[in-house]
Structure formats: C-alpha cells, structure tokens
Scaffold this motif. Structure first.
Motif, mmCIF file in Angstrom:
data_model
loop_
_atom_site.group_PDB
_atom_site.id
_atom_site.type_symbol
_atom_site.label_atom_id
_atom_site.label_comp_id
_atom_site.label_asym_id
_atom_site.label_seq_id
_atom_site.Cartn_x
_atom_site.Cartn_y
_atom_site.Cartn_z
ATOM 1 N N THR A 8 -0.653 9.558 -4.668
ATOM 2 C CA THR A 8 -1.629 8.625 -5.241
ATOM 3 C C THR A 8 -2.893 9.311 -5.738
ATOM 4 O OG1 THR A 8 -2.363 8.163 -2.971
ATOM 5 C CG2 THR A 8 -0.902 6.559 -4.007
ATOM 6 N N LEU A 58 0.389 -1.135 3.687
ATOM 7 C CA LEU A 58 -0.546 -1.195 2.561
ATOM 8 C C LEU A 58 -0.232 -0.109 1.530
ATOM 9 C CD1 LEU A 58 -3.867 -1.900 4.506
ATOM 10 C CD2 LEU A 58 -2.653 -3.472 2.981
ATOM 11 N N SER A 108 0.675 -0.858 -2.350
ATOM 12 C CA SER A 108 -0.105 -0.245 -3.433
ATOM 13 C C SER A 108 0.788 0.533 -4.392
ATOM 14 C CB SER A 108 -1.186 0.674 -2.849
ATOM 15 O OG SER A 108 -0.617 1.806 -2.213
ATOM 16 N N SER A 109 1.846 1.158 -3.870
ATOM 17 C CA SER A 109 2.776 1.889 -4.731
ATOM 18 C C SER A 109 3.505 0.940 -5.666
ATOM 19 C CB SER A 109 3.781 2.661 -3.877
ATOM 20 O OG SER A 109 3.121 3.594 -3.027
ATOM 21 N N MET A 161 2.284 -1.912 -6.666
ATOM 22 C CA MET A 161 1.256 -2.378 -7.599
ATOM 23 C C MET A 161 1.102 -1.422 -8.774
ATOM 24 S SD MET A 161 -1.621 -3.626 -4.843
ATOM 25 C CE MET A 161 -2.843 -4.125 -6.065
ATOM 26 N N MET A 215 -5.441 -1.926 -6.883
ATOM 27 C CA MET A 215 -4.531 -0.940 -6.311
ATOM 28 C C MET A 215 -5.299 0.146 -5.566
ATOM 29 S SD MET A 215 -3.270 2.379 -7.037
ATOM 30 C CE MET A 215 -1.851 3.275 -6.447
ATOM 31 N N THR A 232 -6.502 -1.179 -2.246
ATOM 32 C CA THR A 232 -5.381 -1.303 -1.304
ATOM 33 C C THR A 232 -4.975 0.048 -0.747
ATOM 34 O OG1 THR A 232 -4.570 -3.214 -2.558
ATOM 35 C CG2 THR A 232 -3.051 -2.207 -0.998
ATOM 36 N N VAL A 233 -4.872 1.038 -1.620
ATOM 37 C CA VAL A 233 -4.458 2.363 -1.158
ATOM 38 C C VAL A 233 -5.544 3.010 -0.306
ATOM 39 C CG1 VAL A 233 -5.290 3.839 -3.064
ATOM 40 C CG2 VAL A 233 -3.178 4.403 -1.892
#
Length: 452
Positions: free
Chosen positions: A273, A335, A339-340, A342, A356, A359-360
């Motif tokens: 990410t 979470l 997020s992934s 998203m 996103m 969330t991450v």
C-alpha cells in the motif's frame, strides 16, 4: 521521557522506509526508467533492513541496545548522504541499501521499552512506539512531496541525514544507558552474510521474469539458486551454537503463527500500500490510472489520513493489555483487506482514495502495533530484541517480496511503458488474498497477554 525519546528515534526508521515511495514517479521520469528498476530503491533498503534486524536485534541483547542504536543511526545518516550526492538511480540504490540498517531500530526500541518500563505499561508503550511509524511514514511522504515540488529529490535524503544525526544525539545524551551485562555468545557471521543475498536472488529472478521469461535459465538460476542458499541458511542456523536468527523459536505455536501472519500481511497490504498509493495519486490523469495530484498535495492526503491511524495506536495497546494482541491483529487485518478491495473500486476518485487511505491507516495502527506485542507475549524479556528483530526480518523480507512482485506485475502489464488498470487490479487482488490468508493465520493464534 523514555517513551518520547524512543518514539523520536523510531521515526527515523519509518522515515527512511517510506520517503522514497513519494519519489518513485519522479525517479521513473528523471532517469527514464520503469517501476521494476526504480523499485529496487525500495527493495534494496528492505533486504538490508531484514538482515540488520536479525543481526542488530541479537547484538543489542548481547552488548547493549543503546550502543547498537548509535552505530545504526550513524550508518543511516551516511547512507542518506550517499543518496543525496548521487546523480543516478544506481547511487540512490547503494545509499538506500546502507540506509537499510535502520530496519533494526524498532526491535531495539521495543527491547529498551521492555527493559526500562514496568510490565503493565509495556503493551501501550510498544503500541505507541510502533504506532509512531504510522504517522512518521505518512509525514515522510509529505516532507518528500514538498521537497520534490519546491526543491529537488536530493533534499529528501539531506533531511533524512540531518534527522538521523539529531536522533543519534538524543540516544547519546537523553536516553538512560545501562552498563553491558556481558556475554559469551559469538556472532553468526555466516548466517548474517548469507541471508540477504539469498532473498535478493529470488526477488531479482521474480523481478526479471517479465523481461527474460519464467523458463529462461537466468530466471530459474536466480530463483532456484536463492531458494537453495536459503534452505542451506536454515540448516546452518539450526546447527550453529549462537544463530543470528533463532529458527528454533518457530517451534513455538504462537511465535510460528505470528511469523506466518507477518509474512502474509507483509507480502500483501502492509508491504504494497505504501508504494501503490503515491503512484496512483501522482500519476498523470492521461495515464490509464492516476489522479494527477502534485507530490505535496499527495503527501498532505496521506498525512491527514495517517492521523486517523495514529490516534488509534494507544487503543491497540489497551486492547492488547486487556484481552491480548490477537484481537488488535484481527481488526487491523480486516481493515487492511477492506482497504485493498477499495483500491479496485476507488482508484479513479480522490474522495474514494482518501477513504481508502484512512481505512488502511487505521488498519496499520492495529496490525503493525499488534505484531510486536504478539511476540512480546510469547518470549521472555531477555530475548525481546532478538525475537522482535526476527519478526522484523520476516516483515521486511516479506515487504521486499511484496513490492518486488507488485512492481513486476505493473511492469509486465504496462502498455507503451505505462502501467495499466489490469496490472493495478491484479496487485490489489493479490493484496486482498494475502489479507484473507493473514486473517486465517491470526484466528489460529491462542489469545494471551504479555509475559512478565
């Protein structure tokens, strides 16, 4: 005071880890390169960080964690200076490899916290110290963005060098020192030297598979050769009296499952990410994907989002103290997985990407701080830095694998040298799958609290 100093020292580790992510689009354009090549500025750092965490975590337990910290901070400053004066991607990669010694700072800081603080305060302290990396990582993206927009990429490394020297002064003159206890243990030089090249060979083979092909002798030679060396390394570590990585600790159920969860989340969302978000935010809108945001504004978005995660880090520590760290890890992994997913849906929306990022960031706050606390729950105080250092080896090695695979997937699906939406969705799918795998491993961990 001790927690404050350790937080400030850990920030340089997070800064060194994350700052180059913001510069990846700039490096690709500046040096007329591609994501796979420039990605080695990240991978080289992570490989050395893995070896450093293994070596220096043990050295800290043996000879004094404060003394080892001083050496690491000096080396990190030197590596930043080498990257700053470079004029090509090769010199940047060399400097980044030297900066990789900062990967051992977190396990040393966790060991110092457990050494100096009452047991009841350790879970929250570990969570706050680890969680400082959440805010510092995003702050580094902001600082890097400002430097890229208003100065040059050279200034990123100059700022890092100056901060490393300031952190060194804090360790020397503010942090309490204890006399070394002395040890009869020897340093495992063979294990130290063999680990990083074995992982590097596998990663280089994966990285070049898109260019050479999976059946090419060079690809197979690197991957198979690296795996063979890695297998021999494990056998050596089992035989040597004082291994640099105590692989026997993997026979403990809780330690083994925590390490497996660490690998899967590092290869997936935790490792990818930080690389993929700046790439989406800063890539021009004329590309198949990209929001065309300036490095400074992209840094602000990441920094603001990370603040949501940072304020959750004490909560993660309190959950660990009350019911054990497994609960925090499950929440963080869930979470991360969300997020992934998203990323697939919202990669073309600024508002969606902001959601996103938040969330991450919250997921990172829970998962990243839960991992060291899970290790602390399973080992005695005298082996804290060794065990958390081994966990850092697994985590940073996994991140190196994850970023290498992700950049390879982006490069192999590129059209005219520009990454495609298909490649992005493939990377996001990989992150979702690894998040689900991590959730499964974490469910198998027995609940527990920090051992005194």
């Amino acid at each position: 005071m001790i927690i404050g100093v350790l937080m400030l020292v850990e920030i340089i580790s997070a800064f060194e880890t994350s700052m180059v992510y913001a510069a990846i689009p700039t490096f690709i354009q500046e040096f007329d390169s591609d994501a796979a090549t420039v990605g080695w500025a990240v991978t080289a750092f992570l490989l050395v960080a893995a070896a450093s965490a293994a070596v220096c975590g043990r050295l800290g337990d043996m000879y004094g964690r404060e003394r080892v910290l001083v050496v690491l901070l000096g080396a990190a400053a030197l590596g930043s200076f080498i990257s700053a004066i470079g004029d090509g991607i090769g010199s940047i990669i060399v400097g980044r490899a030297i900066q990789g010694v900062a990967g051992a700072i977190l396990p040393l800081c966790i060991g110092l916290a457990r050494e100096h603080l009452p047991a009841a305060k350790v879970p929250v302290a570990v969570a706050v110290i680890s969680g400082s990396a959440v805010a510092a990582g995003s702050a580094s993206l902001l600082v890097a963005g400002v430097m890229l927009d208003h100065a040059s990429w050279h200034m990123i490394f100059i700022v890092a060098a100056v901060y490393a020297l300031l952190a060194l002064l804090l360790v020397l003159f503010v942090l309490p020192w204890r006399p070394p206890a002395g040890t009869t243990q020897r340093i495992d030089y063979v294990g130290t030297v063999a680990f990083a090249p074995a992982i590097a060979a596998v990663l280089l083979g994966i990285n070049k598979s898109g260019t050479w092909g999976w059946t090419d002798a060079r690809t197979l030679g690197l991957i198979v050769g690296g795996l063979v060396v890695l297998a021999l390394w494990v056998l050596w570590e089992l035989r040597v009296t004082d291994p640099i990585v105590n692989v026997r600790m993997f026979t403990d159920r809780k330690v083994a499952l925590t390490m497996l969860a660490t690998v899967s989340i590092a290869v997936g969302p935790l490792g990818v990410t930080t690389m993929i978000i700046p790439l989406i935010l800063q890539t021009p809108t004329t590309a198949p994907f990209g929001l065309g945001i300036s490095p400074t504004n992209a840094g602000w978005l990441s920094f603001i989002g990370s603040m949501f995660g940072f304020v959750c880090t004490p909560l993660s520590g309190r959950i660990s103290r009350a019911v054990g760290s497994r609960a925090s890890m499950l929440l963080g992994t869930a979470l991360f997985t969300i997020s992934s997913a998203m990323l697939i849906v919202f990669h073309d929306s600024v508002v969606g990407m902001m959601a996103m990022i938040i969330t991450v960031s919250v997921g990172t706050a829970f998962a990243f701080t839960a991992l060291p606390n899970l290790i602390v729950e399973a080992v005695p105080e005298s082996h804290t830095s060794e065990a958390t250092g081994t966990n850092s080896v697994v985590r940073t090695g996994g991140q190196g694998i994850g970023t290498s695979i992700a950049t390879m997937l982006l490069a192999s699906s590129a059209v005219g040298g520009v990454s495609s939406v298909t490649g992005l969705n493939t990377v996001a799918t990989m992150m979702v799958v690894m998040g689900l795998v991590t959730f499964g491993f974490t469910l198998l961990i027995r609940p527990g609290r920090v051992s005194v």
